[in-house]
Design a protein around this motif. Structure first.
Motif, PDB file in Angstrom:
ATOM      1  N   GLU A  99       0.855  -1.178   0.000  1.00  0.00           N
ATOM      2  CA  GLU A  99       0.000   0.000   0.000  1.00  0.00           C
ATOM      3  C   GLU A  99       0.893   1.231   0.000  1.00  0.00           C
ATOM      4  O   GLU A  99       1.786   1.365   0.832  1.00  0.00           O
ATOM      5  N   VAL A 100       0.676   2.113  -0.976  1.00  0.00           N
ATOM      6  CA  VAL A 100       1.513   3.302  -1.124  1.00  0.00           C
ATOM      7  C   VAL A 100       0.613   4.525  -1.248  1.00  0.00           C
ATOM      8  O   VAL A 100      -0.327   4.525  -2.053  1.00  0.00           O
ATOM      9  N   HIS A 101       0.913   5.557  -0.468  1.00  0.00           N
ATOM     10  CA  HIS A 101       0.191   6.809  -0.621  1.00  0.00           C
ATOM     11  C   HIS A 101       0.993   7.690  -1.577  1.00  0.00           C
ATOM     12  O   HIS A 101       2.193   7.885  -1.402  1.00  0.00           O
ATOM     13  N   LEU A 102       0.314   8.205  -2.574  1.00  0.00           N
ATOM     14  CA  LEU A 102       0.955   9.066  -3.562  1.00  0.00           C
ATOM     15  C   LEU A 102       0.431  10.488  -3.444  1.00  0.00           C
ATOM     16  O   LEU A 102      -0.774  10.702  -3.337  1.00  0.00           O
ATOM     17  N   ASP A 103       1.335  11.431  -3.460  1.00  0.00           N
ATOM     18  CA  ASP A 103       1.009  12.841  -3.650  1.00  0.00           C
ATOM     19  C   ASP A 103       1.565  13.129  -5.036  1.00  0.00           C
ATOM     20  O   ASP A 103       2.776  13.019  -5.254  1.00  0.00           O
ATOM     21  N   SER A 104       0.689  13.433  -5.979  1.00  0.00           N
ATOM     22  CA  SER A 104       1.113  13.490  -7.381  1.00  0.00           C
ATOM     23  C   SER A 104       0.549  14.696  -8.117  1.00  0.00           C
ATOM     24  O   SER A 104      -0.490  15.233  -7.759  1.00  0.00           O
ATOM     25  N   ARG A 105       1.256  15.055  -9.163  1.00  0.00           N
ATOM     26  CA  ARG A 105       0.751  16.002 -10.152  1.00  0.00           C
ATOM     27  C   ARG A 105       0.289  15.176 -11.341  1.00  0.00           C
ATOM     28  O   ARG A 105       0.861  14.127 -11.645  1.00  0.00           O
ATOM     29  N   GLN A 106      -0.741  15.678 -12.010  1.00  0.00           N
ATOM     30  CA  GLN A 106      -1.285  14.961 -13.148  1.00  0.00           C
ATOM     31  C   GLN A 106      -1.476  15.912 -14.317  1.00  0.00           C
ATOM     32  O   GLN A 106      -1.924  17.043 -14.147  1.00  0.00           O
ATOM     33  N   LEU A 107      -1.127  15.430 -15.485  1.00  0.00           N
ATOM     34  CA  LEU A 107      -1.387  16.120 -16.740  1.00  0.00           C
ATOM     35  C   LEU A 107      -2.233  15.166 -17.576  1.00  0.00           C
ATOM     36  O   LEU A 107      -1.826  14.023 -17.807  1.00  0.00           O
ATOM     37  N   SER A 108      -3.418  15.632 -17.983  1.00  0.00           N
ATOM     38  CA  SER A 108      -4.310  14.790 -18.779  1.00  0.00           C
ATOM     39  C   SER A 108      -4.791  15.547 -20.003  1.00  0.00           C
ATOM     40  O   SER A 108      -4.952  16.764 -19.968  1.00  0.00           O
ATOM     41  N   VAL A 109      -5.050  14.792 -21.052  1.00  0.00           N
ATOM     42  CA  VAL A 109      -5.621  15.345 -22.274  1.00  0.00           C
ATOM     43  C   VAL A 109      -6.993  14.713 -22.453  1.00  0.00           C
ATOM     44  O   VAL A 109      -7.131  13.485 -22.407  1.00  0.00           O
ATOM     45  N   TRP A 110      -7.985  15.566 -22.647  1.00  0.00           N
ATOM     46  CA  TRP A 110      -9.358  15.140 -22.871  1.00  0.00           C
ATOM     47  C   TRP A 110      -9.769  15.568 -24.272  1.00  0.00           C
ATOM     48  O   TRP A 110      -9.334  16.611 -24.754  1.00  0.00           O
ATOM     49  N   GLN A 111     -10.617  14.776 -24.888  1.00  0.00           N
ATOM     50  CA  GLN A 111     -11.073  15.066 -26.248  1.00  0.00           C
ATOM     51  C   GLN A 111     -12.602  15.028 -26.277  1.00  0.00           C
ATOM     52  O   GLN A 111     -13.222  14.108 -25.742  1.00  0.00           O
ATOM     53  N   ARG A 112     -13.200  16.064 -26.907  1.00  0.00           N
ATOM     54  CA  ARG A 112     -14.655  16.106 -27.067  1.00  0.00           C
ATOM     55  C   ARG A 112     -15.015  15.453 -28.398  1.00  0.00           C
ATOM     56  O   ARG A 112     -14.458  15.779 -29.441  1.00  0.00           O
ATOM     57  N   HIS A 113     -15.958  14.536 -28.338  1.00  0.00           N
ATOM     58  CA  HIS A 113     -16.415  13.832 -29.536  1.00  0.00           C
ATOM     59  C   HIS A 113     -17.599  14.560 -30.152  1.00  0.00           C
ATOM     60  O   HIS A 113     -18.173  15.469 -29.550  1.00  0.00           O
ATOM     61  N   ALA A 114     -17.989  14.144 -31.346  1.00  0.00           N
ATOM     62  CA  ALA A 114     -19.085  14.787 -32.084  1.00  0.00           C
ATOM     63  C   ALA A 114     -20.385  14.802 -31.285  1.00  0.00           C
ATOM     64  O   ALA A 114     -21.188  15.715 -31.427  1.00  0.00           O
ATOM     65  N   ASP A 115     -20.579  13.795 -30.416  1.00  0.00           N
ATOM     66  CA  ASP A 115     -21.807  13.750 -29.608  1.00  0.00           C
ATOM     67  C   ASP A 115     -21.732  14.649 -28.376  1.00  0.00           C
ATOM     68  O   ASP A 115     -22.650  14.677 -27.560  1.00  0.00           O
ATOM     69  N   GLY A 116     -20.600  15.379 -28.219  1.00  0.00           N
ATOM     70  CA  GLY A 116     -20.434  16.298 -27.099  1.00  0.00           C
ATOM     71  C   GLY A 116     -19.810  15.682 -25.866  1.00  0.00           C
ATOM     72  O   GLY A 116     -19.511  16.386 -24.899  1.00  0.00           O
ATOM     73  N   GLN A 117     -19.618  14.376 -25.858  1.00  0.00           N
ATOM     74  CA  GLN A 117     -19.033  13.695 -24.706  1.00  0.00           C
ATOM     75  C   GLN A 117     -17.521  13.868 -24.685  1.00  0.00           C
ATOM     76  O   GLN A 117     -16.870  13.850 -25.724  1.00  0.00           O
ATOM     77  N   TRP A 118     -16.986  14.032 -23.485  1.00  0.00           N
ATOM     78  CA  TRP A 118     -15.544  14.159 -23.294  1.00  0.00           C
ATOM     79  C   TRP A 118     -14.978  12.830 -22.812  1.00  0.00           C
ATOM     80  O   TRP A 118     -15.587  12.146 -21.987  1.00  0.00           O
ATOM     81  N   GLN A 119     -13.806  12.459 -23.331  1.00  0.00           N
ATOM     82  CA  GLN A 119     -13.083  11.275 -22.873  1.00  0.00           C
ATOM     83  C   GLN A 119     -11.618  11.621 -22.680  1.00  0.00           C
ATOM     84  O   GLN A 119     -11.034  12.393 -23.450  1.00  0.00           O
ATOM     85  N   GLN A 120     -11.031  10.996 -21.677  1.00  0.00           N
ATOM     86  CA  GLN A 120      -9.599  11.168 -21.440  1.00  0.00           C
ATOM     87  C   GLN A 120      -8.851  10.290 -22.442  1.00  0.00           C
ATOM     88  O   GLN A 120      -9.114   9.096 -22.551  1.00  0.00           O
ATOM     89  N   ILE A 121      -7.912  10.914 -23.159  1.00  0.00           N
ATOM     90  CA  ILE A 121      -7.163  10.182 -24.178  1.00  0.00           C
ATOM     91  C   ILE A 121      -5.720   9.925 -23.759  1.00  0.00           C
ATOM     92  O   ILE A 121      -5.075   9.005 -24.250  1.00  0.00           O
ATOM     93  N   ALA A 122      -5.223  10.728 -22.823  1.00  0.00           N
ATOM     94  CA  ALA A 122      -3.858  10.534 -22.320  1.00  0.00           C
ATOM     95  C   ALA A 122      -3.765  11.123 -20.930  1.00  0.00           C
ATOM     96  O   ALA A 122      -4.409  12.132 -20.619  1.00  0.00           O
ATOM     97  N   THR A 123      -2.971  10.478 -20.087  1.00  0.00           N
ATOM     98  CA  THR A 123      -2.728  11.002 -18.747  1.00  0.00           C
ATOM     99  C   THR A 123      -1.358  10.547 -18.279  1.00  0.00           C
ATOM    100  O   THR A 123      -0.882   9.477 -18.653  1.00  0.00           O
ATOM    101  N   ALA A 124      -0.741  11.399 -17.501  1.00  0.00           N
ATOM    102  CA  ALA A 124       0.560  11.070 -16.902  1.00  0.00           C
ATOM    103  C   ALA A 124       0.604  11.699 -15.520  1.00  0.00           C
ATOM    104  O   ALA A 124       0.158  12.837 -15.332  1.00  0.00           O
ATOM    105  N   SER A 125       1.107  10.961 -14.570  1.00  0.00           N
ATOM    106  CA  SER A 125       1.245  11.509 -13.222  1.00  0.00           C
ATOM    107  C   SER A 125       2.694  11.426 -12.776  1.00  0.00           C
ATOM    108  O   SER A 125       3.438  10.540 -13.202  1.00  0.00           O
TER     109      SER A 125
END
Length: 133
Positions: A99-125
């Motif tokens: 069990e590890v507790h992480l204090d992290s920074r995150q960079l994520s890329v989200w993309q909006r699709h034609a139906d208006g929904q957003w999905q995460q396409i990339a993330t790095a912590s």
């Protein structure tokens, strides 16, 4: 893009990140399947790179669990149908007996699709090292 559209996009991505963290901690694979793009690239804080399917498989099998997720900072920049999320979060990762507790920074890329929904396409912590005592 209008200010109203921008505000709605930013709000959607922030809610997507909150929902993603809740789903991590509850093991809600169905929600993660909806929020994460099939093309996801997930770079973990330990340097491991994983796609959506292998990550969800590990979570569903209980090989990795998450607990105590909490976001302490969050910002979003909207660039058309792409959003850049920067945040800081605390999270407990349970893998096997470890069990590890992480204090992290995150960079994520989200993309909006034609139906208006957003999905995460990339993330790095990246782990934030503890303050020296």
């Amino acid at each position: 893009m209008s200010a109203q559209t921008t505000e709605a996009g930013i709000a959607a991505v922030l809610e997507g990140e909150r929902a993603r963290l809740r789903a991590f901690c509850s093991g809600d694979v169905a929600t993660l399947d909806r929020l994460l793009s099939d093309e996801l690239t997930y770079t973990h804080s330990n340097g491991m790179i994983e796609g959506k399917a292998p990550f969800l498989d590990r979570l569903a099998a209980g090989r990795v669990r998450f607990a105590n997720g909490e976001v302490s900072e969050a910002s979003v920049r909207l660039l058309g149908d792409t959003a850049i999320y920067n945040g800081r979060f605390g999270l407990t990762v349970i893998s096997g007996e470890r069990e590890v507790h992480l204090d992290s920074r995150q960079l994520s890329v989200w993309q909006r699709h034609a139906d208006g929904q957003w999905q995460q396409i990339a993330t790095a912590s990246s782990r934030i090292p503890p303050e020296p005592s």
